[in-house]
Enzyme design. Structure first.
Site, short mmCIF file in Angstrom:
data_model
loop_
_atom_site.label_atom_id
_atom_site.label_comp_id
_atom_site.label_asym_id
_atom_site.label_seq_id
_atom_site.Cartn_x
_atom_site.Cartn_y
_atom_site.Cartn_z
N LYS A 1 0.86 -1.19 0.00
CA LYS A 1 0.00 0.00 0.00
C LYS A 1 0.89 1.23 0.00
O LYS A 1 1.73 1.41 0.88
CB LYS A 1 -0.90 0.01 1.25
CG LYS A 1 -1.61 1.36 1.49
CD LYS A 1 -2.52 1.34 2.73
CE LYS A 1 -3.07 2.73 3.05
NZ LYS A 1 -3.94 2.76 4.25
N ASP B 1 -2.46 10.37 3.50
CA ASP B 1 -3.85 9.99 3.73
C ASP B 1 -4.53 11.03 4.61
O ASP B 1 -4.42 10.99 5.83
CB ASP B 1 -3.90 8.60 4.39
CG ASP B 1 -5.33 8.13 4.62
OD1 ASP B 1 -6.26 8.75 4.05
OD2 ASP B 1 -5.50 7.12 5.34
N LYS C 1 -9.87 13.13 8.21
CA LYS C 1 -9.38 12.75 9.54
C LYS C 1 -9.32 13.97 10.45
O LYS C 1 -9.16 15.09 9.96
CB LYS C 1 -7.95 12.19 9.40
CG LYS C 1 -7.85 10.83 8.77
CD LYS C 1 -6.39 10.38 8.72
CE LYS C 1 -6.26 9.02 8.04
NZ LYS C 1 -6.86 7.92 8.80
N ASP D 1 1.87 6.62 5.30
CA ASP D 1 0.85 5.64 4.91
C ASP D 1 1.27 4.86 3.65
O ASP D 1 0.47 4.12 3.09
CB ASP D 1 -0.50 6.34 4.72
CG ASP D 1 -1.69 5.43 4.96
OD1 ASP D 1 -1.52 4.40 5.63
OD2 ASP D 1 -2.78 5.75 4.46
N ASP E 1 -12.00 7.32 3.90
CA ASP E 1 -10.77 7.09 4.66
C ASP E 1 -10.38 5.61 4.68
O ASP E 1 -9.29 5.25 5.11
CB ASP E 1 -10.96 7.62 6.08
CG ASP E 1 -9.64 7.80 6.81
OD1 ASP E 1 -8.58 7.70 6.15
OD2 ASP E 1 -9.67 8.03 8.04
N GLU F 1 -9.30 3.78 2.35
CA GLU F 1 -8.83 3.86 0.97
C GLU F 1 -7.78 2.81 0.61
O GLU F 1 -7.64 2.44 -0.55
CB GLU F 1 -8.27 5.26 0.70
CG GLU F 1 -6.82 5.51 1.11
CD GLU F 1 -6.56 5.37 2.59
OE1 GLU F 1 -7.52 5.48 3.38
OE2 GLU F 1 -5.40 5.14 2.98
N ARG G 1 -7.54 -0.37 1.16
CA ARG G 1 -8.10 -1.61 0.59
C ARG G 1 -8.53 -1.41 -0.86
O ARG G 1 -8.49 -2.34 -1.66
CB ARG G 1 -9.24 -2.11 1.48
CG ARG G 1 -10.41 -1.17 1.57
CD ARG G 1 -11.28 -1.41 2.81
NE ARG G 1 -10.67 -0.85 4.02
CZ ARG G 1 -11.21 -0.93 5.24
NH1 ARG G 1 -12.37 -1.56 5.41
NH2 ARG G 1 -10.61 -0.42 6.28
#
Ligand code: BES
Ligand code: MN
Ligand code: ZN
Length: 498
Positions: A264, A269, A276, A287, A346, A348, A350
């Site tokens: 990933k 993010d 967030k 991230d 959020d 995201e 996956r």
């Protein structure tokens, strides 16, 4: 500005200056070469240990400044506990502790690599060098000045005294790439998102070509053609275009089925429209730790010319809120054809992995897929920073990962998957939704990934907790860990090199 370690291997001898580091067990016993080299100062150790309550337990240290009878400016004794049962990871720790004991005034250190029972084997001596390298890591390229009293050194001569320097040098040549791979991963993780956005990240992976890795970059056009609209949806609110990078190391037999690692790579993010909270959001520059680990691992495999065919694939995006950003309620079509309803923008990671996993699986039909992702806050709640969450459809892969985890100290803990959890991500409007409610958040995230791996043996490592580094670690004090590079190199060494 960062401290460079000049690692050397030499015969047992007392240094003419600098810091001298020796080892003892929990009976304060030292090796014969160590005792010889200390001479009369051995008595000093016994007296100082008594005075300081030092018992030689593993990781404990004893400092003697300006030791009488020695030319060294400081003598440090490190305890190895029951030194008979030291494992490879313990030598990394030893190197870490040793490097951590060198004061910022010292320019030279000699570590006497000998246990009471005798010399330390070459591979373990190289392990000390790896541990020291990782411990002295700092990301300070953006500091333009040093304050009074701060470490002003640019280099430290780190000599390891051993019974057989030549084999140790050879072992280090084999392990040096491992340290470099971890350091590269850490550098990528620490790099701020205004510098390291998807295109720049992709550009930097090009350095692997020098080692013989084939690096292929998919741009937005290529991804559209492939139908990766789940990944593209995450990146559509950013001014920075998304990228996928495929890295291939063909060190194995021609035509042998490759192993594969998927990361990933969310360069930042914000959470997107489901934004967030502000507190701690700066950490989300990291991230992309999963992707960084995959790049670091590819470096390690190529540097040591691993006899394996390996694919590394990373999905690089930036998750931003914007007029063009994706909304809760949107439905995206993945490359596999399955559709996903976005409940929370959020969740995201996956969405990125769904397309990259499907791409790798269908294009390369690998022996297995292992993905790494800072996927959920829920895994940190469950496991803290000591274990990564492991989710898998293959018991053999699980056993191997657990074993490699124990060997390297990068430990994994198996979490459940199952149809009951899978039901939690069924959607009213699409094939699935991207969140499964409040409970079991790390599990429902993994269930979504499971829908994109077919029957291929697969393991998902949720590294949201471990990527930042455990505060307990002796080899990543206060810095990101580059977690997973050592684990996966060990896994490949143990089981997949022909
Ligand atoms: N990148 C985060 C997970 C994360 C949190 C990593 C803290 C490292 C430290 C991920 O994209 C995320 O936001 N996950 C959400 C999912 C939720 C919206 C279902 C989470 O865990 O809160
Ligand atoms: Mn997120
Ligand atoms: Zn994320």
């Amino acid at each position: 500005m960062s401290l460079k370690l000049n690692i050397e291997f030499d015969r047992f001898k007392a240094p003419a200056k600098g810091v001298l580091i020796v080892l003892c067990d929990d009976a304060l016993k030292m090796g014969s070469a160590t005792r010889k080299l200390l001479g009369g100062a051995a008595d000093l150790v016994a007296r100082a240990a008594e005075a300081d309550g030092f018992t030689g337990k593993s990781g404990a240290t004893l400092d003697i400044i300006a030791p009488a009878g020695l030319k060294a400016s400081r003598l440090v004794v490190i305890g190895c506990g029951k030194s008979a049962d030291l494992k490879p990871k313990d030598f990394l720790k030893l190197g870490g502790v040793a490097a951590g004991k060198v004061p910022s005034s010292a320019k030279q250190v000699t570590v006497v690599a000998e246990l009471p029972a005798g010399p330390i084997p070459p591979d373990a001596v190289a392990g000390i060098a790896v541990g020291a390298t990782l411990r002295t890591y700092a990301f300070d390229r953006y500091k333009t000045k040093k304050k009074e009293g701060e470490d002003k050194r640019t280099a430290l001569d780190f000599t390891i005294a051993t019974a057989s320097p030549t084999p140790a040098k050879r072992a280090w040549a084999d392990r040096e790439g491992l340290a470099a791979g971890v350091v590269w991963a850490r550098d990528l993780i620490n790099e701020p998102a205004n510098v390291l956005y998807p295109e720049e990240f992709a550009r930097r992976t090009g350095a692997l070509r020098r080692l013989g890795v084939i690096v292929e970059v998919l741009d937005v056009r290529a991804m559209k053609r492939l139908g990766m609209f789940s990944l593209l949806g995450v990146g559509q609110g950013s001014v920075h275009d998304s990228r996928v990078v495929i890295m291939r190391w063909n060190g194995g037999k021609r035509g042998e089925t490759p192993v594969s690692f998927i990361g990933k790579g969310v360069c930042f993010d914000t959470g997107g429209i489901s934004i967030k909270p502000a507190g701690g959001m700066e950490d989300m520059k990291g991230d992309m730790a999963g992707a960084a680990t995959v790049v670091g691992l590819m470096h390690v495999l190529a540097a040591r010319k691993a006899k394996v065919n390996a694919i590394g694939a990373i999905g690089l995006v930036e998750n931003m809120p914007d007029g063009n950003a994706q909304r809760p309620g949107d439905i995206v079509k993945t490359m596999s054809g399955q559709t996903i309803e976005i409940i929370n923008t959020d969740a995201e990671g996956r969405l990125v992995l769904a397309d990259v996993l499907h791409y790798v699986n269908t294009k390369y039909k690998p022996q297995f897929m292992i993905d790494l992702a800072t996927l959920t806050g829920a895994i940190m709640v469950a496991l803290g920073q000591e274990y990564a969450g492991l989710f898998s459809n293959d018991d053999k892969l699980v056993d191997r990962l657990i074993a490699a985890g124990e060997e390297t100290g990068e430990r994994v803990w198996r979490m459940p998957l199952g149809p009951e959890y899978d039901k939690m991500i069924d959607s009213k409007f699409a094939d699935m939704k991207n969140t499964g409610g409040r409970h079991g958040g790390a599990i429902t995230a993994a269930q979504l990934l499971a829908r994109f791996v077919g029957k291929t043996p697969w393991a998902h490592l949720d590294i949201a907790g471990t990527a930042l580094g455990s505060p307990q670690s002796d080899i990543s004090k206060g810095w990101t860990s580059g977690w997973g590079v050592r684990l996966l190199d060990q896994l490949v060494r143990d089981h997949y090199e022909s």
